[in-house]
Each structure stands twice: as C-alpha cells, then as structure tokens.
Design a protein around this motif. Structure first.
Motif, PDB file in Angstrom:
ATOM      1  N   TRP A  23      50.838  50.007  21.976  1.00 57.69           N
ATOM      2  CA  TRP A  23      50.834  48.546  21.811  1.00 57.69           C
ATOM      3  C   TRP A  23      51.542  48.144  20.530  1.00 57.69           C
ATOM      4  N   LEU A  24      51.378  48.944  19.484  1.00 52.79           N
ATOM      5  CA  LEU A  24      52.124  48.690  18.248  1.00 52.79           C
ATOM      6  C   LEU A  24      53.618  48.819  18.500  1.00 52.79           C
ATOM      7  N   GLY A  25      53.991  49.782  19.337  1.00 60.69           N
ATOM      8  CA  GLY A  25      55.400  49.934  19.702  1.00 60.69           C
ATOM      9  C   GLY A  25      55.939  48.727  20.447  1.00 60.69           C
ATOM     10  N   MET A  26      55.081  48.122  21.282  1.00 59.30           N
ATOM     11  CA  MET A  26      55.487  46.919  22.005  1.00 59.30           C
ATOM     12  C   MET A  26      55.810  45.777  21.047  1.00 59.30           C
ATOM     13  N   MET A  27      55.074  45.704  19.931  1.00 54.36           N
ATOM     14  CA  MET A  27      55.256  44.617  18.972  1.00 54.36           C
ATOM     15  C   MET A  27      56.238  44.954  17.852  1.00 54.36           C
ATOM     16  N   SER A  28      56.672  46.199  17.820  1.00 52.28           N
ATOM     17  CA  SER A  28      57.509  46.654  16.701  1.00 52.28           C
ATOM     18  C   SER A  28      58.877  45.984  16.647  1.00 52.28           C
ATOM     19  N   VAL A  29      59.307  45.365  17.755  1.00 53.63           N
ATOM     20  CA  VAL A  29      60.649  44.754  17.775  1.00 53.63           C
ATOM     21  C   VAL A  29      60.758  43.568  16.823  1.00 53.63           C
ATOM     22  N   THR A  30      59.640  43.091  16.298  1.00 57.42           N
ATOM     23  CA  THR A  30      59.714  42.007  15.313  1.00 57.42           C
ATOM     24  C   THR A  30      60.336  42.486  14.003  1.00 57.42           C
ATOM     25  N   VAL A  31      60.233  43.785  13.733  1.00 55.19           N
ATOM     26  CA  VAL A  31      60.794  44.313  12.486  1.00 55.19           C
ATOM     27  C   VAL A  31      61.846  45.400  12.700  1.00 55.19           C
ATOM     28  N   ILE A  32      61.786  46.096  13.826  1.00 53.10           N
ATOM     29  CA  ILE A  32      62.740  47.179  14.105  1.00 53.10           C
ATOM     30  C   ILE A  32      63.320  46.958  15.494  1.00 53.10           C
ATOM     31  N   GLU A  33      64.594  46.663  15.570  1.00 52.62           N
ATOM     32  CA  GLU A  33      65.228  46.382  16.859  1.00 52.62           C
ATOM     33  C   GLU A  33      65.615  47.688  17.543  1.00 52.62           C
ATOM     34  N   ASP A  35      64.894  50.055  21.620  1.00 54.31           N
ATOM     35  CA  ASP A  35      64.425  50.011  23.005  1.00 54.31           C
ATOM     36  C   ASP A  35      63.098  50.729  23.183  1.00 54.31           C
ATOM     37  N   PHE A  36      62.441  51.072  22.099  1.00 57.74           N
ATOM     38  CA  PHE A  36      61.182  51.824  22.199  1.00 57.74           C
ATOM     39  C   PHE A  36      60.123  51.065  23.000  1.00 57.74           C
ATOM     40  N   TYR A  37      60.154  49.730  22.921  1.00 61.40           N
ATOM     41  CA  TYR A  37      59.141  48.941  23.620  1.00 61.40           C
ATOM     42  C   TYR A  37      59.177  49.203  25.125  1.00 61.40           C
ATOM     43  N   ARG A  38      60.361  49.507  25.678  1.00 63.32           N
ATOM     44  CA  ARG A  38      60.456  49.777  27.115  1.00 63.32           C
ATOM     45  C   ARG A  38      59.690  51.040  27.482  1.00 63.32           C
ATOM     46  N   TYR A  39      59.888  52.091  26.693  1.00 60.60           N
ATOM     47  CA  TYR A  39      59.178  53.344  26.956  1.00 60.60           C
ATOM     48  C   TYR A  39      57.680  53.159  26.699  1.00 60.60           C
ATOM     49  N   ALA A  40      57.354  52.367  25.675  1.00 60.23           N
ATOM     50  CA  ALA A  40      55.944  52.097  25.379  1.00 60.23           C
ATOM     51  C   ALA A  40      55.281  51.389  26.552  1.00 60.23           C
ATOM     52  N   ALA A  41      55.979  50.408  27.144  1.00 61.71           N
ATOM     53  CA  ALA A  41      55.415  49.667  28.278  1.00 61.71           C
ATOM     54  C   ALA A  41      55.171  50.591  29.464  1.00 61.71           C
ATOM     55  N   SER A  92      73.457  42.564  32.072  1.00 60.94           N
ATOM     56  CA  SER A  92      72.000  42.543  31.853  1.00 60.94           C
ATOM     57  C   SER A  92      71.252  41.833  32.982  1.00 60.94           C
ATOM     58  N   GLU A  93      71.754  41.917  34.194  1.00 57.75           N
ATOM     59  CA  GLU A  93      71.115  41.206  35.317  1.00 57.75           C
ATOM     60  C   GLU A  93      69.724  41.753  35.636  1.00 57.75           C
ATOM     61  N   TRP A  94      69.564  43.052  35.516  1.00 56.57           N
ATOM     62  CA  TRP A  94      68.303  43.677  35.915  1.00 56.57           C
ATOM     63  C   TRP A  94      67.138  43.287  35.013  1.00 56.57           C
ATOM     64  N   LEU A  95      67.433  42.733  33.841  1.00 57.80           N
ATOM     65  CA  LEU A  95      66.349  42.331  32.935  1.00 57.80           C
ATOM     66  C   LEU A  95      65.461  41.258  33.549  1.00 57.80           C
ATOM     67  N   LEU A 407      67.672  39.800  24.588  1.00 58.97           N
ATOM     68  CA  LEU A 407      67.563  40.757  23.491  1.00 58.97           C
ATOM     69  C   LEU A 407      66.231  41.491  23.567  1.00 58.97           C
ATOM     70  N   ALA A 408      66.113  42.566  22.793  1.00 59.94           N
ATOM     71  CA  ALA A 408      64.889  43.366  22.801  1.00 59.94           C
ATOM     72  C   ALA A 408      63.672  42.526  22.466  1.00 59.94           C
ATOM     73  N   ILE A 409      63.803  41.630  21.483  1.00 60.95           N
ATOM     74  CA  ILE A 409      62.635  40.846  21.066  1.00 60.95           C
ATOM     75  C   ILE A 409      62.190  39.897  22.174  1.00 60.95           C
ATOM     76  N   GLY A 410      63.127  39.361  22.944  1.00 59.35           N
ATOM     77  CA  GLY A 410      62.785  38.476  24.052  1.00 59.35           C
ATOM     78  C   GLY A 410      62.158  39.222  25.206  1.00 59.35           C
ATOM     79  N   GLU A 411      62.685  40.407  25.497  1.00 59.66           N
ATOM     80  CA  GLU A 411      62.146  41.210  26.594  1.00 59.66           C
ATOM     81  C   GLU A 411      60.718  41.661  26.270  1.00 59.66           C
ATOM     82  N   SER A 412      60.520  42.123  25.029  1.00 64.12           N
ATOM     83  CA  SER A 412      59.192  42.547  24.615  1.00 64.12           C
ATOM     84  C   SER A 412      58.217  41.375  24.647  1.00 64.12           C
ATOM     85  N   TYR A 413      58.665  40.221  24.165  1.00 63.30           N
ATOM     86  CA  TYR A 413      57.795  39.037  24.170  1.00 63.30           C
ATOM     87  C   TYR A 413      57.412  38.658  25.601  1.00 63.30           C
ATOM     88  N   ALA A 414      58.370  38.729  26.520  1.00 66.30           N
ATOM     89  CA  ALA A 414      58.070  38.386  27.915  1.00 66.30           C
ATOM     90  C   ALA A 414      57.003  39.307  28.487  1.00 66.30           C
TER      91      ALA A 414
END
Length: 454
Positions: A23-33, A35-41, A92-95, A407-414
């Motif tokens: 879950w920390l990895g999901m939120m990490s995009v606020t400070v570190i850009e 793609d880790f959030y995808r694997y975390a999810a 980026s259509e698949w996003l 962007l990563a931050i938008g995808e993670s936020y969604a």
C-alpha cells in the motif's frame, strides 16, 4: 506467564507487513515517479485473494462494480480491436481499462482496513524524510525552478506535493475529530506541519501554474471543512494561523510568482475576454497561437487543444479509439512536438467521446457519494471524506492543464480512488446486514422484515 505465539499469528503478522509495504508502494508516486505501483496493485490483489480468502464475487451484485468492469472490458477490447484489426496502437489506450480493477482493489483495501493507521503514519514519516533529503533549499531561495522529490519533471512533482499537502492536513485534522490522545496529536501534528511546509515550498519551486490554480479550490474546501465540520477552538486557531503564514509567504514571493505566471495569466484573461465578447473560440485560439505575446508553454497547449478539438469533431459521440493518432496527422498544428494533450478531459473525448466522458463521470460521482454515505454511517470520519472529496476536486482541476490521468500519479490515484469507493461499499453492506440481523433478533428471531408501525 507469556502465551506462546502460534505459527498462524506469525504468518498473519508477516502478511500484514507485506500488505502495508505494498500500500505504501501504491502511494509512493507522490514522491518517486515509477511504475512500482502497478506491481504493488497486482500483488495486493493476488495476496488478498490467496491468503485473506476475499470472496471473488463480493461485488457481483453491485451495479457500480458491474459498470466499472464493463467499462474496463470495453476499453480493453476496443484497444485490442484497433491494434489487431486496424493496426493502430494509439498512445496509452490500455490505461483506460484500469477501472476493471476498481472492485477488486476495494476488496484488497477492505481486507487491509485494520492497517490504515500504521500505513499512514509510515507513509508520512517516509515522505518527510524524502522531502528533507530532496528539497534544494538554496535553489528555492534564489527563485529557480526545481523538480520536487524524485519525479521526471517539475509539473509531476508539483502535483504529487499538492496531494501531500492536502493529505497531511486532513491526517492531522482526523486526530482531533476522533479524539486521539494528546501525545498522538502532538506527534502527528509535528509531522504533518513539516510535510505541509515542505510540500508547499516544493509546489512554489516547481513553478507549475496549473497546480497553483488547482490548490485554490482545495484550500477553500479545507478551510470550509475546518470551519463547519470541526468547530474546535484549537483547530480553528491553528488553521487561521496556517492560512496567515501561507498568505504572508505568498506575499513575500509575489515578484517571483509574477515573473513565472503573470504573462500566462494575462494571456488567459485576454483569451477569455475575447470569447465573452462573441468572437468564436476557433478564431481566438488561432490568434493567440499566432501572437508573439503568448508564452511558449501556453502556445503549445493551445496548439494541442486546437488539434484535439479537430479530432473530437470527427467522432464526438463515441470517440475515435486507437485511430485518433491517424486523424491527428491531418490537424493544422500537427507539427507540435508531442501528443500529450495537457488536458485530461480532451484525452478522454478524443478516444471515447462524450459517452465515454459521461460514463467515467458516473463512476467518479457515484464513488464520491458512496464514501459520503460511509461517512454518514460513521464508517469513515468526516475528515477522511473531506480529504477524499478535496483530492477529487484538486485532481479534476489539475487535469484542466495537464494530462495527469496518463501519468503514474494519475493512474495510482485512480486505483486508490476505486479502492476506497468499493471498500466503503463493502463496509456499508456489512453494516446493513448486521442491522438486519440485530433487528430480526430483537423481533423474536424472525428473519422476515416487520411491517412499518406493526
């Protein structure tokens, strides 16, 4: 005498630690850009289903879950059809198929609900360290543009710091609302104030006008929340003091802000006044693009938006799918160096038209309403709901001038937005079932509903 710790307890604790890190990895995009959030999810979903035995069909009767999965499946099938049949891969259509994961992310969050408090504490402590290490104070003092934390550019970093500013504020406010101990309040307030201060400094240093503007409605909502939801003298005094400090800081750097933002502001106001006077939007945009007085960044955006309007006009109802890039080559300003629209709404319209935008709006507003219902039922605090709402308004404003949803931050936020929505939905259903059972037991054990007034 101490009780022996069972293997099951050790495994459960170990799993909790892993889930918290993810879950920390999901939120990490606020400070570190990254793609880790995808694997975390994906790991969160897998571990929740495998070890927490979350029911796969938990959201099967939920109309919003069905809509999210159907929309995600449609976006994925349309992308594959365009890729295989028309040989158009788009960009980026698949996003846009990420909505298919929203209900499952809700199950994962519901299974990790007991970890939210330690996760937030660990998150903001980590963020504080990262911001202290990464903030170039000498550059800030000299008025130079910086790229906050560990992001690819200044705009992305500014968006992330805006989320941190809002989140830290409501995290601290939550402690007063739930009546945390004086020690807990003091510790969390100290961390939150430090994060807020560093986040604002980085937003200022990034010189992103779009984020500056997006924080204005967020600030209004934050102030309103403090005034109307939590009428405690200590909190009100702290909020007023914070607002005064922020106002004083803005006044002190007004010259630097004007240097980076005045030309853009004047150009935007000129464009708006011409449109209000009756000149067509097309002509106003053409004149602004041709004018040497238009700042380069605004000029590029106007070219992108003019091209996007042309593409949208080809298929305004359902959009052009993957084929939009082929149409882009026929637009008047196709020579602009990139195809990132710098407007999230245009990104959606060129691909899925007004129907697609309407469906996504239904998902967003329904998600907000469900968290509001959870707040009304006492499942989440008022501060938590206000934070969720402020995040949504802030993000919705940032994508007026940037394609943060790509962007990563938008995808993670969604994904996190969807997780919160469906976790609250599951909590509401559980509470409703418990109420019905309690009602049945009080009425003599009958499982049949009693008539009103009977």
């Amino acid at each position: 005498m101490t009780m022996p710790i069972s293997v099951t307890q050790v495994k459960s604790t170990g799993l909790d630690v892993v889930l918290a890190i993810l879950w920390l990895g999901m939120m990490s995009v606020t400070v570190i850009e990254s793609d880790f959030y995808r694997y975390a999810a994906l790991l969160l979903l897998g571990l929740t289903l495998a070890y927490r035995r979350a029911p796969i069909r938990a959201n099967s009767g939920d109309w919003l879950a069905i809509l999210c999965v159907a929309w995600g499946a449609f976006a994925l099938v349309r992308f594959l059809f365009g890729l295989i049949v028309d040989h158009e891969k788009g960009a980026s259509e698949w996003l846009y198929a990420f909505a298919i994961f929203f209900p499952a992310m809700g199950m994962a969050l519901n299974a990790s609900w007991h970890l939210v408090r330690p996760i937030l504490l660990a998150f903001f402590c980590t963020v504080l360290v990262v911001l202290i290490i990464s903030t170039p104070f000498s550059m800030l003092l000299s008025g130079e543009r910086i790229s906050p934390a560990f992001h690819h550019n200044s705009i992305h970093g500014a968006v992330g710091c805006g989320f941190l500013f809002i989140g830290a504020f409501y995290w601290a406010l939550h402690q007063w609302e739930i009546g945390s101990s004086a020690r807990t309040k003091s510790i969390i307030l100290a961390i939150a104030v430090a994060v807020i201060g560093l986040a604002i400094l980085n937003v200022y240093g990034a010189k992103s006008k779009g984020v500056w503007v997006a924080l204005l409605p967020a600030l209004g909502l934050m102030l309103g929340t403090t005034l109307f939801y939590l009428r405690r003298k200590t909190v009100l005094l702290a909020a007023i003091a914070g607002l005064l400090v922020l106002s004083w800081g803005a006044y002190e750097v007004r010259g630097n802000v004007a240097h980076f933002g005045a030309a853009t502001f004047e150009s935007v106001m000129g464009i708006a006044s011409r449109v209000e006077s009756g000149v067509s939007v097309e002509h106003v945009m053409q004149d602004a693009i041709a004018s040497p007085d238009t700042p380069p960044s605004l000029d590029e955006r106007l070219q992108l938006w003019a091209n996007a309007i042309d593409v949208i006009s080809v298929a305004p109802v359902f959009g052009s799918g993957n084929g939009w890039l082929a149409i882009w080559q026929t637009t008047p300003y196709r020579g602009v160096t990139y195809t990132l629209m710098h407007n999230g709404y245009l990104e959606i319209l060129i691909r899925y038209g007004f129907v697609g935008l309407a469906i996504l709006a239904v998902i967003v507003f329904s998600g907000l309403y469900r968290v509001y219902r959870a707040c009304a039922a006492g499942i989440v605090s008022r501060s938590a709901f206000a934070c969720h709402l402020t995040f949504a308004i802030y993000f919705a404003t940032t994508i007026l001038s940037n394609s943060n949803n790509r962007l990563a931050i938008g995808e993670s936020y969604a994904l996190l937005f969807g997780a919160i929505c469906f976790a609250c939905s599951m909590k509401l259903r559980s509470a409703s079932i418990a109420d019905r059972r309690n009602g049945a037991s009080l009425s003599g054990g009958s499982s049949m509903p009693q008539p009103v007034g009977g």
